[in-house]
Design a protein around this motif. Structure first.
Motif, short mmCIF file in Angstrom:
data_model
loop_
_atom_site.label_atom_id
_atom_site.label_comp_id
_atom_site.label_asym_id
_atom_site.label_seq_id
_atom_site.Cartn_x
_atom_site.Cartn_y
_atom_site.Cartn_z
N UNK A 444 0.85 -1.19 0.00
CA UNK A 444 0.00 0.00 0.00
C UNK A 444 0.89 1.25 0.00
N UNK A 445 0.28 2.40 0.10
CA UNK A 445 1.03 3.64 0.01
C UNK A 445 1.88 3.90 1.26
N UNK A 446 1.67 3.12 2.33
CA UNK A 446 2.51 3.25 3.53
C UNK A 446 3.64 2.21 3.55
N UNK A 447 3.90 1.61 2.37
CA UNK A 447 4.98 0.61 2.19
C UNK A 447 4.72 -0.66 2.97
N UNK A 448 3.48 -0.92 3.32
CA UNK A 448 3.16 -2.13 4.06
C UNK A 448 2.66 -3.20 3.10
N UNK A 449 2.91 -4.47 3.47
CA UNK A 449 2.40 -5.55 2.65
C UNK A 449 0.86 -5.53 2.70
N UNK A 450 0.24 -5.49 1.49
CA UNK A 450 -1.22 -5.54 1.41
C UNK A 450 -1.71 -6.88 0.91
N UNK A 451 -0.83 -7.67 0.31
CA UNK A 451 -1.20 -9.00 -0.17
C UNK A 451 0.07 -9.82 -0.29
N UNK A 452 -0.05 -11.12 -0.04
CA UNK A 452 1.05 -12.06 -0.23
C UNK A 452 0.44 -13.41 -0.56
N UNK A 453 0.88 -14.01 -1.65
CA UNK A 453 0.34 -15.32 -2.02
C UNK A 453 0.96 -16.40 -1.14
N UNK A 454 0.42 -17.62 -1.18
CA UNK A 454 0.93 -18.68 -0.29
C UNK A 454 2.43 -18.91 -0.40
N UNK A 455 2.99 -18.78 -1.61
CA UNK A 455 4.43 -19.00 -1.76
C UNK A 455 5.21 -17.95 -0.97
N UNK A 485 14.70 -1.12 -0.90
CA UNK A 485 13.36 -1.54 -1.37
C UNK A 485 12.32 -0.45 -1.15
N UNK A 486 12.40 0.27 -0.01
CA UNK A 486 11.46 1.38 0.22
C UNK A 486 11.62 2.46 -0.85
N UNK A 487 12.86 2.67 -1.30
CA UNK A 487 13.07 3.64 -2.36
C UNK A 487 12.40 3.22 -3.66
#
Length: 1014
Positions: A444-455, A485-487
């Motif tokens: 998302x726009x706060x650099x947080x994970x919003x989705x992650x697949x099972x792998x 990565x944040x960059x």
């Protein structure tokens, strides 16, 4: 006697049952009518048919063989002779014996009255046959003759019945089964102005009625008579002798049947009702009006009585159900009206809306059911039914309303199916992302994970709840890697760039590997980047799988940009194309059809082909980024349909050479059509609003700003719309201080979802003048019913001052000089730099005079007068021209619609012309007097508010006014407060002054109110 030629009445089972229940005397009279018709027809066929059938059996048999069978009639009913034989049987060409044509027998067979030359004779043999009919019906004497008492035979009774028909003081007429006139008694002839010598067979039944009622008889009467065997209505006869004379009658017609139930004719009775109670005629007129209104309503509406019979309905209901009785009340009702619920199961008759309403239950807003019969197609109908009662708790009938909602229901079903398909696709892609071995995720726009697949979750050894919402720092990434990565995320969010990189990473589970990743933007509806989606893959064996990895990344990137779309590939070196069937369908190709560059370019619209080629050349340029994104039109090869196609893809380069291309396309035709419709709708609204003399405004109550107002704002407030206050709080400062509380309360009620009507005053910022406005404000809701906007229509009630001068000149210096000249004469002035600028706003300008300078732009200036005249805009026009202008110029200006033509020789001449034009404008407008303003306010009061005001004028208190009106004192107080608000009165004294100015006084109102019993 109820239809035009060629129409016949065929008896139904319902009519047969009703006719069989009539008394035997009535059936005998019907048989008399039938025999009367036979005799009349025999008289027309010739002298051989005029004799008794029993006296000349051979001739009778020959006559019967020559007759034609009448549809719906008895076996012995004769056919109507040809039109050329329809002559007066008493005329000179008649071959019948004089004794047959001259007299009619009396009741006992003796001499009767002399018949007219056009009136058929009912001979003795006819009445003998009539007597036998009376005997068949059981009307012969049941007792043997006795002394002092005469036993009447059937022939005597038949003669009496015939005499009663002939001598009846009311209209009595008979028709054959084809509804052709065959008998009319003396009273009927007198009512129509037809003498005894006139042959009624020469007329059609519709000829007897006035033109206004012929249509009713032909359309309504015929259908009712054919369906029910009877019809009654209030109609008007014409008068053949005196065309100005009309007779209003109560008309009653019914089918005649013999003992076997076969139709033998139609009888009609009419009674003059011209002297009836006017209230009854008014009631009938209201009924006719109600019938017309019901027929114009786009709903099926009907009223059923307690037995389930249809008593009143419009044509839409009759077309919809096709029965005259509730299907739930008749076991033998046609099967056309069968109801099925949403589960397609039959609805029991006792659960039909009509049956429930007859039990006293209101079925509203209605039941959505499938209707259809054996041969009728199924359609969704919405049926509402409510009971009505004349008194008591038991329902006396039911009102049924039927609405065809088939299109709406079918659309809802298609919408639900589309939603289900979309949900299925979503599950499909979720399953796809879950099954692939790559690591797919989103930020998302706060650099947080919003989705992650099972792998991805398995790589970290975390659950979705543990990982979603965490940043790289929260997951214990090395600080340097986390910053790197944040960059990348900030870069994608900032400019929508696509980022590719490769990093070494040690997972929390101890797994070490190189990971190559590709991150891209996800755009929102407003075009901004709302999230970042990424995919990663282990690249420890990157060199071995580098080529495959590039193709997979391009395909995955295209899939994330256009999910679920047609995928294709292209080899830039060879030009080979690989399409799926979805993309072939966009080009109008069948499944599996071969494709190449020629087929591809042949489908592209010729106006877009050059642009497509340019985009392809750019994407294969090694100096570029290889991205390809374009929208163009495609014409299907086989179906010829034009589609809008949006496509996106990326070129794969190897050592500076394009070696592959992967892309996806979507058909956006429906979206473009929707956008065009929205643009058209917005354009129409703005065109209406900009040309309306009333102000149309929209505000956002959440932020307190005015988001839109039409061009009329400038005319009412005196300042340009773009210069007016935006905040509602700032706009409130222009409202008169005495009216601000009222306006604030009205707007607060609108914010809660109510519609408010109120009047108030404003102080114009431009000149400090006060204007009276009437505002209708209303809430604007979103699809969830929440009030998100408020709007209003504001009408200027102030009578405008007509001392306005509008200067139209192509020269700025000359416009400034003319404006100063008009202002020095006491006029309000405004200048325009051209005809177009003036004509665009002319309909919204206050009354005044237009000053047009022709010296620099003659044709453009003359167009002002022409357009004002063509648009019927009452702004007098004065044309200014050079001193050396020709006479033809003046003639042209006056023909264009100018009020005056002036050459600029001196300023005094100009002042005189302006004064003349303004005087003409002022002649048609004057400001409203104070008395007229007060009267207008009083006229807008409700009846109850006016009654309370009258009580106050009479000096009554709240208690006495309440007693006079039969209401509570508290209610009087509420009406009194409403009076103060609506009349803008601050005290009772001011309220009474307004009433007196409007013409209300105690002497005028005294005695008008009656005290209601308490």
């Amino acid at each position: 006697m109820m239809a035009s030629r060629g129409c016949s009445i065929v008896g139904s089972d319902t009519v047969s049952q009703r006719m069989s229940s009539l008394p035997c005397q009535t059936r005998a009279f019907m048989r008399v009518s039938s025999m009367c018709r036979e005799t009349l027809t025999l008289r027309r066929l010739g002298p051989g048919y005029g004799r008794s059938l029993s006296d000349t059996p051979q001739d009778a048999r020959s006559g019967r063989e020559a007759r034609q069978r009448i549809p719906g009639g008895s076996a012995g009913s004769p056919a109507r002779p040809p039109s050329d034989d329809r002559t007066d049987t008493a005329g000179p060409a008649s071959a019948a014996p004089a004794r047959d044509r001259g007299t009619r027998p009396g009741p006992a067979g003796g001499p009767g009255r002399r018949t007219g030359p056009g009136e058929p004779s009912l001979g003795g043999n006819f009445w003998t046959d009539v007597g036998s009919s009376f005997k068949e019906a059981g009307m012969a004497p049941k007792h043997p003759p006795s002394a002092g008492r005469k036993d009447f035979a059937g022939a005597d009774l038949a003669a009496m019945a015939a005499a009663a028909v002939r001598q009846a003081p009311t209209f009595v007429g008979l028709c054959d089964p084809e509804l052709r006139p065959c008998f009319l008694n003396a009273a009927g002839r007198e009512m129509l102005g037809l003498g005894p010598e006139v042959d009624i067979a020469a007329y059609e039944v519709l000829d007897f009625f006035t033109p206004a009622h012929r249509r009713v008889v032909e359309t309504v009467g015929l259908a009712s008579l054919s369906r029910e065997g009877r019809w009654e209505e209030q109609l008007r006869f014409r008068h053949f002798t005196d065309p100005s004379r009309e007779t209003e009658v109560r008309w009653s017609a019914f089918a005649l049947r013999d003992a076997s139930g076969r139709t033998i004719g139609v009888a009609a009775l009419a009674t003059a009702i011209s002297a009836f109670d006017p209230a009854e005629r008014a009631l009938h007129g209201q009924q006719m009006l109600l019938t017309s209104i019901l027929d114009s309503i786009p709903l099926g509406i009907g009223i059923y009585d307690r037995s389930g019979d249809l008593t009143t309905s419009n044509q839409r209901l009759r077309d919809a159900i096709g029965v005259a009785r509730l299907p739930s009340r008749g076991a033998t009702s046609p099967q056309r009206w069968s109801l099925y619920g949403p589960d397609h199961r039959p609805i029991p008759p006792d659960r039909h809306p009509g049956a429930r309403a007859l039990r006293g239950e209101a079925v509203t807003p209605g039941m959505d059911v499938l209707s259809g019969g054996r041969n009728a197609p199924e359609r969704w109908m919405r049926i509402s039914a409510v009971p009505f009662r004349h008194g008591g708790d038991e329902a006396d009938g039911a009102v049924v309303v039927v609405q065809d909602v088939d299109d709406l229901k079918r659309a809802a079903e298609r919408f639900a199916a589309a939603g289900a398909e979309l949900a299925g696709r979503s599950r499909f892609f979720e399953a796809t992302l879950s099954s692939i071995p790559d690591f797919v995720y989103a930020f998302d726009r706060q650099r947080r994970f919003a989705y992650a697949n099972p792998a991805m979750l398995a790589l970290f050894g975390l659950s979705a709840e543990q990982m979603i919402g965490k940043t790289f720092a929260d997951l214990d990434y090395p600080a340097e890697l986390a910053d790197r990565l944040d960059g990348h995320i900030d870069r994608v969010l900032g400019n929508g760039a696509t980022v590719e990189d490769e990093v070494f990473f040690r997972s929390p589970g101890g797994e070490e590997a190189y990971f190559a990743f590709l991150w891209g933007p996800v755009y929102g509806e407003d075009g901004s980047v709302e999230s970042v989606v990424g995919v990663s893959r282990k690249t420890s064996e990157r060199r071995a799988f580098e080529e495959r990895l590039k193709r997979d990344e391009a395909r995955l990137r295209a899939a994330t940009e256009l999910v679920g779309l047609g995928i294709y590939s292209w080899d830039p070196a060879t030009g080979a194309l690989d399409w799926d069937d979805r993309l072939r369908a966009m080009w109008g190709l069948p499944s599996g059809a071969p494709v190449d560059m020629e087929v591809y370019e042949a489908g592209i619209h010729r106006d877009d082909l050059a642009r497509v080629r340019s985009a392809i050349a750019a994407c294969v340029d090694p100096e570029g980024d290889g991205r390809y994104s374009i929208e163009y039109r495609v014409i299907g090869r086989d179906d010829g349909q034009t589609r809008h196609v949006a496509t996106s893809g990326r070129t794969v380069f190897d050592h500076g050479r394009a070696v592959g291309f992967i892309g996806a396309a979507i058909d956006v035709t429906a979206q473009r059509r929707t956008e065009a419709a929205v643009r058209t709708s917005e354009s129409q609204f703005r065109s209406f609003a900009e040309h309306s003399s009333n102000l149309i405004w929209i505000a956002d109550p959440a932020v307190g700003d005015i988001t839109y107002r039409s061009a009329a704002f400038e005319r009412i407030w005196g300042v340009a719309s773009e210069e007016g206050p935006v905040a509602l709080e700032d706009w409130m400062t222009t409202v008169h201080p005495d009216d601000r509380d009222q306006v604030e309360r009205a707007l607060d009620s609108v914010k809660t979802g109510e519609v408010a009507h109120f009047e108030y005053r404003i102080v114009r910022p431009s000149d400090g003048s006060i204007r009276w406005l009437r505002d209708t404000s209303f809430p604007i809701r979103d699809e969830h019913g929440t009030v998100t906007r408020i709007g209003g229509i504001t009408e200027d009630l102030t009578q405008d001052d007509t001392r306005h001068v509008y200067v139209v000149s192509a020269t700025v210096e000359e416009a400034r000089r003319l404006t100063g000249l008009a202002r020095s004469a006491g006029y309000r002035t405004r200048s325009f730099d051209g005809a177009r600028a003036f004509l665009d706003i002319a309909p919204l300008l206050a009354p005044g005079c237009v000053l047009v300078d022709l010296r620099k732009a003659r044709q453009e200036g003359l167009s002002v007068a022409r357009e004002l005249k063509a648009r019927s805009i009452t702004l007098p026009t004065i044309v200014l021209d050079a001193p050396d202008a020709e006479v033809a110029s003046a003639v042209t200006a006056m023909k264009a619609g100018a009020l005056d033509y002036i050459t600029l020789s001196d300023e005094n001449t100009l002042r005189t012309a302006l004064a003349t034009a303004i005087a003409e404008c002022q002649a048609g407008a004057r400001p409203a007097t104070r008395d007229e303003t007060a009267g207008a306010r009083i006229a807008r009061l409700t009846r109850r508010e006016r009654a309370v005001l009258v009580g106050l004028i009479e000096g009554g208190t709240n208690k006495t006014i309440a007693q006079d009106l039969g209401i509570s004192p508290r209610t009087v107080e509420l009406h009194r407060a409403q009076l103060m608000s609506r009349l803008n009165a601050t005290s009772l004294t001011e309220l009474l002054q307004i009433a007196l100015l409007a013409g209300l006084s105690p002497t005028q109102t005294a005695g008008r109110t009656t005290r209601k019993a308490t």
